[in-house]
Scaffold this motif. Structure first.
Motif, mmCIF file in Angstrom:
data_model
loop_
_atom_site.group_PDB
_atom_site.id
_atom_site.type_symbol
_atom_site.label_atom_id
_atom_site.label_comp_id
_atom_site.label_asym_id
_atom_site.label_seq_id
_atom_site.Cartn_x
_atom_site.Cartn_y
_atom_site.Cartn_z
ATOM 1 N N UNK A 90 0.827 -1.201 0.000
ATOM 2 C CA UNK A 90 0.000 0.000 0.000
ATOM 3 C C UNK A 90 0.859 1.248 0.000
ATOM 4 N N UNK A 108 3.683 1.786 -1.151
ATOM 5 C CA UNK A 108 4.216 2.067 -2.478
ATOM 6 C C UNK A 108 3.081 2.532 -3.396
ATOM 7 N N UNK A 109 1.863 2.062 -3.139
ATOM 8 C CA UNK A 109 0.737 2.550 -3.928
ATOM 9 C C UNK A 109 0.581 4.044 -3.747
ATOM 10 N N UNK A 152 2.839 5.866 -5.785
ATOM 11 C CA UNK A 152 2.418 5.906 -7.183
ATOM 12 C C UNK A 152 1.358 6.975 -7.380
ATOM 13 N N UNK A 153 0.422 7.052 -6.431
ATOM 14 C CA UNK A 153 -0.675 7.988 -6.640
ATOM 15 C C UNK A 153 -0.134 9.408 -6.686
ATOM 16 N N UNK A 154 0.696 9.722 -5.682
ATOM 17 C CA UNK A 154 1.243 11.083 -5.710
ATOM 18 C C UNK A 154 1.763 11.389 -7.107
ATOM 19 N N UNK A 155 2.525 10.413 -7.635
ATOM 20 C CA UNK A 155 3.077 10.650 -8.972
ATOM 21 C C UNK A 155 1.947 10.929 -9.957
ATOM 22 N N UNK A 156 1.011 9.996 -9.998
ATOM 23 C CA UNK A 156 0.030 10.044 -11.082
ATOM 24 C C UNK A 156 -0.897 11.249 -10.942
ATOM 25 N N UNK A 157 -0.938 11.853 -9.754
ATOM 26 C CA UNK A 157 -1.862 12.988 -9.609
ATOM 27 C C UNK A 157 -1.123 14.313 -9.758
#
Lengths: 791, 725, 66
Positions: C55, C57-58, C61-66
């Motif tokens: 989680x 690491x998820x 990822x989200x920070x990146x993708x947003x």
């Protein structure tokens, strides 16, 4: 991760209907429910692979009832046996790792499902389930409930189990194998002229090589013999003739060589040639599995529809079985499959899909309603007038363009070249044969064969495939998907571009509303808004949303005249709004625009104009195009926007309005009869005929996953303004091809100079062949990429 | 049909990992000892089983088959179960495979130092162990194929293909290269069935492909599994990886002969090797790029995550090695690099970076996963990474310099162009001693890193709770076609299991092939024979076996290449015809010391004219003759008595292999030996010092000592083709 | 040098085998979908999984993708 995007679907969250659920924000209940389903089944990893991968589930009440119908299900199934059913479902929403993950874990959500396998490329999921434990309908509902509604249409209904043709791959595999090993075994003879070892093993090597060359010669190259033979029969010299000739001659000559121990033969070159050319073929086969360029009305229509039996009971019947006189039940958002008469007292039908016209049309009981319209609002009943095939819309497809299109023979550039190349080559061979025969018969044969071998237009044949293949890829990356490589050639030839209006040069997404007349004050706006509240007419609804919020007041009386307008009375005053006739107010050409006129307390105030929005970059695009192309705008609706268009678009642009689908088709046909190469850019079914008729039909689409009529290419709406570039690019591509033709001919000349003088060593051939191939391939690859960059 | 619950076997994976770590440390330790033996030749003086010649094969075997081998099995057993969604086919086979393999390693670790060696590089193990290897390998194969057959995932991921290729090819290579005839079933000694040039070709066909299919393909498979797994994103292009595999598989097999450039191997075979080696760069780099690009978008992760760091360096190392390989197979480059430390550097970039670091990365990732805990210390892992990387650099760079320096010195002529600049080979060695020092340091650093890993792993396992069997759930493989259920014939049953089908055909065809081909090899082969070349005398044959036992071939080549500099230094270049009776060939691949092909020839400018006494003293105390020499002492040769019990069997075996010994020769073997030995003894005793220490009535006569046989062999070298004055 | 009969024969046999394997693989549709498998292999089917680090690491990822 504190952001205003929905945790599930990633859409902007409208503050007021934001939902908080175990400290995650959702944009709507649907999204939240899906999240709940996943977390309950501990599938929340769904959100690990990709942030906010989901889609909001749509309400599909009753939409898939037809899946209760056994024979329909049977037709959809891919494989069937008592405890095992396998079905492949097309799911447009598949777009990321999370999709794959969740769809391959369906068995965790539905007991009966044993496996589900995704094919990302085709956006399909292949579900294996046990019909005793669950049913196709349940699965479809499950999928829809988690935002992966499958798309089931007549199309998959009568598509049989389509057979994938992998022969090319086999051929390449075999060719590469033979090529590689023959190369190996040939090296000894390349390097050693007379050497002890070679003498020991010459026979062994040569016969081994011979053996290895057989599969390549017989199997891998078979395609060329066939096509060569065909083209001979059809009297049109295509490139495959010299190729096939070259290969055969190589083989025969080489065999003779080793049998009589003249030399090692040309087996290496032959296999290399076959391998490289097959590679070219493969390279050209760029396909977009998730798009279909062959759609006709079948892909739009539902498989089955609810029929009301005289005794009032409902049953779902296949669309094909609908007969004149049947009574059908059409739900919200459902497509009307056949022409018929409305029985329910009123209905709003959206024909945008047929006409591209954004506005819904009101129908009253007894009105005729046409197939292809989408029913909005509550369930309606209709009586069938024509069966599917005879319906107005589907008539279009009986037009022969759709048939003749299939085997429409198009001469490729390569074929045109080879029309001259082949005879020239043969002539040269014969001449030099005759010349040598007087000097030395032996050499004469050598020369003759050598010429055919060297001149075997491998590079020539490779040019087009590699160029076009690459162009196809590059365009694809820029969201312009072409059906096949031929289209690129066609594109370069176009001299006339025909645009459909609505949905093509205008977006049918949102249309802006402007007000003309004297400004309304807050009080008047308040009345207006309250008057509108009562009406369900689509225009009213849009206007209602458009007017800023006002305080609510009681109406004294409210009357709505269907198709005309509204008259509402309040304490403060009365509001009358609707069409100009309804207001008995004749302003200038009012009927030409979609307008709602407003009259407050008997005083005419003005009108709200619903004008379509044009795609961004439209003007510039037309500017760029006019110099080179004849531009025409072909529209299905009235010429209401003629003025605006004339203002926006260059003078030379032709504007044609009020075109029914078949008229559009004929218009194109007529252009063509005047020797024009027509490219039609359109959307929606109404353009289907025109798209099919034109030399190239490009269908423009807001979302390439939803459907576009049969066409040669699909253009993502966002790329609309790039059309000019694409046209230029296609021209450049052809330039590239011509240039590299020059190159490869150069190689041929070099090779021939060896051949004609009777000095062609296998080694020379073995060098020239791959060398030419490599240069050509790298040349075209570089050029195409360069042109792609030069904007 | 329904979804099933089952367990992944983590225990076997863990065991292989532990084995890999343990043997890794041992193998590298031995390597380090060897590195220091360059600096202190007599570090292990007097201890025969710790002598350089015997430790070298131990080092290579330990690293390749024990360290890398076990790591590879760990990786395969872990990834295969998960990729195929099935437990290994049979736990019993897994166990047999594991323990069998470790037993083989132990056997190697014992037999090699004892001098039981075939002297064929990476195939030094003697026949009984070869057989064991073949059997265990088949067990591994069956286990793997069984798993593939009972898999729950229809698609066979590209990694699995690499594993299959590894199994099939290594099996074939091992069997055919190890074809040898035991002298007697009671003893370990055997002779390769191939002689001279043929043996060389087979050996390097094996030698290269051992690298290709034991050190490369399985690790590529692991790369395609672990890199995406760790980075948690799909491989850059799966299509590319598929192409990578098939193109690699279709041409890798051909590159072998590039190890024999400028040798007596037929030119066309050499050129063949060159061309195909060069072609190899395409698929290799395709794979490397695919691996690196997989990490696009996670470079931030690479900065923090030790595992990914290891992978990045590993893949880069693969790229460098596969670029250098083709370069080295270009004739002109090879002319310089061959026989020098350049090659040593080359292989170590491959081993330390590609195999080593990929294994370490895998271990650091697997151990916590299988013990359901976090790695004890990311810091230590990062430390390991940095010190390891530094080690690789410090190891390889100096050796590149060393190789190049020495090569150019070998070729250097005096300004007047007359004689060699550095006629004395030793000068070229002393020149590069500093490099050897640095190499030793680099090696130490690398080993230190590994020891840190050991500690880190132990602590991690301690704090975690090992899961020996991991509970998983996956649906059974769905039926695809109804006709499957109908009664089917055996053949279609086979076809349904392609791998199994493939295996059976392999066996079938290979047996068929053997029956037809072997005879043609066993009969006297059609090499252009040189009439003056005669079989070795019994004593020389014994000497030759000592030469093999002591692993002299590790430092001394017996192959004069047709360059002026070499002809000048060693004498006439070697011809294929000279080696027709050499079972096995002893061309060697490295010149730490000078070439010995013409050792026996007298009157050569530099190393000629060495008489029996010189050799005797040289074996006794090389530094006595030249204190700069890095030749270790071989004093036990002088003490040990020569064992002649098997000489007749040896000669008979040779006869079977086509060496023309007559019955008479065999019967009079011992007598003949005694005569020849006595001559040499006389020469030796002519020397006062030797007479003083060995002349008296010692326990055994000098002529019965091993040294005499060895001298006899050395003095024979090259004399057959010598132009009689 | 008669050994080259042996080597070449073996090499070709092996090559042929792999060719066969290749054709078999293609025939059985192994390569019809050349993308999904590369994603599929990323999924774990362990039932007892340690979500914790996953989680975290998820989130990254989200920070990146947003």
């Amino acid at each position: 991760m504190d952001t205003e995007n929905c945790f599930h679907c990633g859409n902007e969250i409208i503050k007021k209907d934001e939902i908080l659920f175990d400290d995650k924000k959702f944009c709507c209940n649907g999204c939240k429910t899906v999240y709940e389903i996943f977390s309950q089944n501990d599938l929340s990893c769904y959100y690990d692979f990709q942030a906010a991968p989901g889609a909001t589930p749509q309400d599909i009440q009753g939409k898939y009832d037809f899946l209760d119908n056994e024979e329909i299900v049977t037709k959809l199934l891919e494989f069937q046996e008592n405890t095992t059913h396998i079905v492949s479902l097309y799911i447009p929403h598949i777009h990321c790792s999370s999709c794959i993950w969740i769809l391959e874990n369906l068995q965790k959500l539905q007991p009966g499902i044993s496996t589900s396998q995704v094919n990302f490329g085709e956006k399909k999921v292949r579900v294996t389930y046990n019909p005793e434990k669950t049913s196709l309908k349940d699965i479809v509902y499950l999928l829809s409930s988690i935002g992966y509604e499958p798309y089931i249409s007549l199309e998959n209904f009568d598509e049989g189990k389509k057979k994938v043709d992998r022969s090319l791959i086999y051929k390449i595999g075999v060719a590469f194998f033979c090529f590689g090993n023959i190369m190996l075994l040939s090296f000894p003879e390349y390097f050693e002229v007379e050497e002890y070892w070679i003498n020991q093993y010459r026979g062994f090597f040569r016969w081994l090589i011979f053996g290895l060359s057989l599969p390549s010669f017989i199997y891998s190259a078979s395609g060329y013999y066939v096509s060569a033979w065909k083209s001979i029969k059809s009297r049109m010299l295509n490139i495959d003739i010299p190729i096939a000739l070259g290969i055969i001659v190589m083989f025969v000559r080489s065999t003779v060589d080793i049998v009589f121990d003249y030399g090692q033969g040309f087996f290496d070159s032959m296999c290399g040639l076959v391998f490289f050319m097959l590679l070219g073929k493969l390279f050209q086969q760029k396909t977009y599995d998730f798009l279909s360029f062959e759609r006709d009305y079948k892909s739009y229509f539902p498989i089955a529809i609810t029929k009301v039996l005289p005794n009032g009971t409902e049953e779902s019947v296949q669309v094909y079985d609908i007969e004149k006189g049947d009574r059908l039940l059409i739900r919200n958002q459902e497509l009307i499959p056949v022409d018929g008469i409305l029985i329910s007292e009123k209905a709003a039908i959206d024909y945008s899909f047929v006409t591209g016209e954004a506005v819904q049309i009101e129908k009253k009981s007894g009105d005729k309603i046409f197939a292809g319209g989408k029913q909005l609002g509550k369930v309606i009943e209709m009586e069938v007038l024509f069966s599917v095939s005879q319906s107005y819309l589907t008539q279009l497809w009986s037009n022969d363009v759709f048939q003749k299109r299939v085997e429409q023979q198009h001469k490729t550039i390569t074929d045109r070249i080879s029309r001259y190349f082949t005879p020239a080559l043969l002539a040269l061979a014969v001449v030099s044969f005759i010349y040598w025969i007087f000097i030395d018969v032996q050499t004469a044969f050598n020369v003759f064969t050598a010429i055919l071998i060297v001149a075997c237009p491998c590079a020539l044949a490779l040019t087009a495939p590699f160029t076009l293949g690459n162009v196809l890829r590059i365009l694809g990356n820029r969201k312009f998907y072409l059906k096949n490589a031929l289209v690129v050639e066609q594109l370069a030839k176009v001299d006339t571009i025909v645009f459909d209006k609505t949905g093509t040069i205008t977006t049918n997404k949102k249309t802006s509303i402007t007000y003309e007349g004297q400004i309304l004050n807050d009080f008047e706006l308040k009345l207006l808004k309250n008057a509108l509240r009562g009406s369900n007419h689509p225009l009213s609804r849009r206007l209602y949303d458009f007017i800023p919020n006002q305080q609510k007041i009681e109406t004294i009386s409210f009357e709505e005249v269907i198709g005309k307008g509204i008259f509402a009375k309040f304490e403060e005053g009365s509001v009358k709004l609707g069409s100009s006739q309804f207001l008995e107010h004749m302003s200038e050409n009012t009927h030409k625009k979609t307008k709602v006129h407003v009259e407050i307390n008997g005083v005419y105030k003005g009108s709200y104009v619903f004008n379509n929005q044009y795609r961004k970059g439209l003007e510039q695009l037309f500017e760029q195009l006019t110099p080179k192309y004849q531009l025409i705008v072909l529209s299905g609706d009235n010429d209401g926007e003629r003025k605006i268009l004339e203002k926006m678009l260059p003078k030379s642009t032709l504007l044609v309005f009020n075109q029914k689908p078949e008229q559009k088709l004929n218009y194109i046909e007529q252009l063509q009869s005047n020797g024009k190469n027509v490219m039609m850019i359109g959307d929606g079914l109404n353009d289907a005929g025109a798209l099919a008729q034109s030399n190239i039909g490009i269908s423009i689409s807001e979302n390439v996953n939803v459907f576009s009529p049969a066409c040669d290419g699909i253009l993502d709406a966002s790329q609309f303004d790039k059309i000019a570039f694409f046209m230029k690019y296609s021209k450049n591509a052809m330039k590239t091809i011509y240039m590299s033709f020059g190159l490869s001919l150069l190689y041929n000349v070099v090779g021939l100079s060896f051949a004609v003088t009777g000095k062609l060593d296998p080694i020379v051939a073995a060098i020239i062949m791959p060398l030419s191939t490599i240069t050509i391939v790298s040349f075209v690859t570089i050029m195409t990429n360069v042109f792609a960059r030069s904007k | 049909m329904e979804k099933q619950q089952f367990y992944y076997d983590n225990k076997i994976v863990r065991n292989f990992i532990y084995a890999s770590i343990v043997f890794g440390v041992v193998g590298m330790l031995v390597g380090l000892i060897l590195a220091f033996l360059f600096l202190f030749p007599n570090l292990t003086s007097g201890v025969s089983f710790l002598s350089f010649g015997r430790l070298r094969p131990l080092h290579t075997n330990a690293v390749i088959f024990a360290f890398v081998g076990n790591a590879m099995f760990a990786g395969i057993y872990y990834s295969m179960q998960r990729l195929l969604k099935a437990r290994m086919f049979s736990d019993l086979l897994s166990k047999i495979h594991f323990w069998g393999w470790q037993l083989i390693i132990v056997a190697a670790a014992i037999s090699l130092p004892l001098g039981y060696s075939t002297s064929k590089e990476y195939a030094e193990l003697e026949w009984p162990i070869d057989i064991a290897i073949a059997l265990i390998w088949v067990v591994f194969g069956i286990n793997m194929i069984g798993t593939i057959i009972k898999r729950r995932e229809r698609h066979i991921y590209v990694a699995i293909w690499f594993y299959i290729a590894t199994f099939v090819t290594v099996a074939v290579l091992h069997i055919f290269n190890s074809l040898e005839l035991p002298v007697s079933l009671s003893g370990m000694k055997s002779y390769s069935i191939y002689a001279g040039v043929q043996d060389a070709l087979v050996q390097w066909w094996y030698g290269h492909n051992a690298v290709a299919f034991f050190l490369t393909t399985p690790f590529l498979g692991m790369m395609y599994y672990f890199v995406p797994k760790v980075a948690n994103r799909p491989v850059y292009s799966y299509r590319l990886s598929i192409i990578h595999f098939w193109s690699l598989i279709f041409i890798y097999i051909w590159a072998g002969p590039h190890h024999l450039l400028y040798t007596a191997l037929p030119d066309w075979a050499q050129n063949l090797g060159v061309v195909f080696s060069v072609m190899l760069i395409a698929p290799s780099w395709g794979g490397m790029i695919n691996g690196l690009l997989t990490l696009r978008g996670v470079w931030d992760k690479v900065r923090t995550d030790a595992v990914l760091k290891f992978f990045v360096v590993a893949i880069t190392g693969y790229g460098m090695a596969t670029f250098e390989g083709p370069m080295l197979s270009l004739k002109n480059v090879n002319a310089i690099a061959h026989f020098t430390d350049w090659i040593i550097a080359h292989v170590h970039v491959g081993a330390l970076a590609w195999n080593g670091f990929l294994s370490f990365g895998m271990i650091y990732w697997l151990i916590p996963r299988m013990t359901k805990t976090k790695l004890f210390s990311e810091k230590l892992a990062n430390f390991h990474f940095w010190i390891g990387t530094l080690g690789i650099i410090l190891y390889s760079l100096p050796l590149y310099v060393a190789g190049f320096t020495q090569a150019s010195m070998w070729k250097q002529f005096k300004p007047d162009g007359g004689a060699l600049q550095y006629g004395n080979f030793l000068e070229t060695v002393t020149e590069i001693m500093p490099m050897y020092w640095m190499r030793a340091v680099g090696g130490t650093l690398y080993l230190t890193g590994v020891i840190v890993l050991v500690y880190n792993v132990i602590r991690t396992v301690r704090q975690g709770s090992p899961v020996e069997n991991e509970l998983v759930e996956a649906p059974a493989l769905a039926v695809i076609s109804p006709n499957r259920l109908k009664g089917e014939k055996l053949h279609s049953w086979l076809e349904r299991k392609p791998v199994q089908f493939m295996l059976l055909t392999t066996v079938a065809i290979l047996i068929g092939g053997l029956i037809q081909i072997l005879p043609t090899i066993l009969v006297k082969s059609n090499i252009p024979t040189i009439s003056s070349v005669k079989p070795y005398t019994p004593l020389e044959l014994q000497g030759r076996d000592l030469y093999i036992r002591e692993g002299c071939v590790g430092c001394h080549s017996q192959m004069v290449r047709p360059f002026r500099s070499e002809v000048e230094r060693y004498g006439d270049y070697s011809k294929a015809g000279e080696f027709v009776y050499d079972h096995p060939f002893l061309w060697g691949s490295k010149r730490t010391g000078p070439d010995l092909a013409r050792e026996g020839v007298k009157g050569k400018p530099f190393n000629g004219g060495r008489d029996d006494v010189w050799h005797f003293n040289h074996m006794y105390d090389p530094q006595g003759l030249n204190e700069k020499s890095i030749m270790p002492r071989y004093q036990w040769l002088i003490k040990n008595e020569l064992d002649n019990s098997t000489i007749q069997d040896k000669m008979r075996t040779m006869v079977t292999l086509g060496v023309p010994y007559t019955e008479a020769d065999i019967n009079n073997a011992l007598k003949h030996m005694d005569e020849q030995a006595s001559k040499i003894e006389a020469n030796l005793l002519a020397n006062p010092d030797i007479k003083k220490s060995f002349g008296g009535n010692t326990t055994s006569k000098l002529k019965d000592r091993e040294i005499v046989a060895l001298i006899a062999y050395l003095q024979r070298l090259g004399t057959d083709t010598q132009v009689k004055k | 040098m008669s050994v080259i009969y042996l080597l070449i024969t073996i090499s070709i046999i092996v090559a042929v085998l792999f060719l066969g394997a290749f054709i078999k693989a293609v025939k059985s549709g192994q390569y019809d979908d050349d993308y999904t498998p590369s994603v599929r292999m990323l999924f774990d089917d362990e039932l007892v999984k340690e979500n914790s680090n996953k989680l975290i690491q998820t989130e990254k990822q989200k920070q990146k993708s947003i």
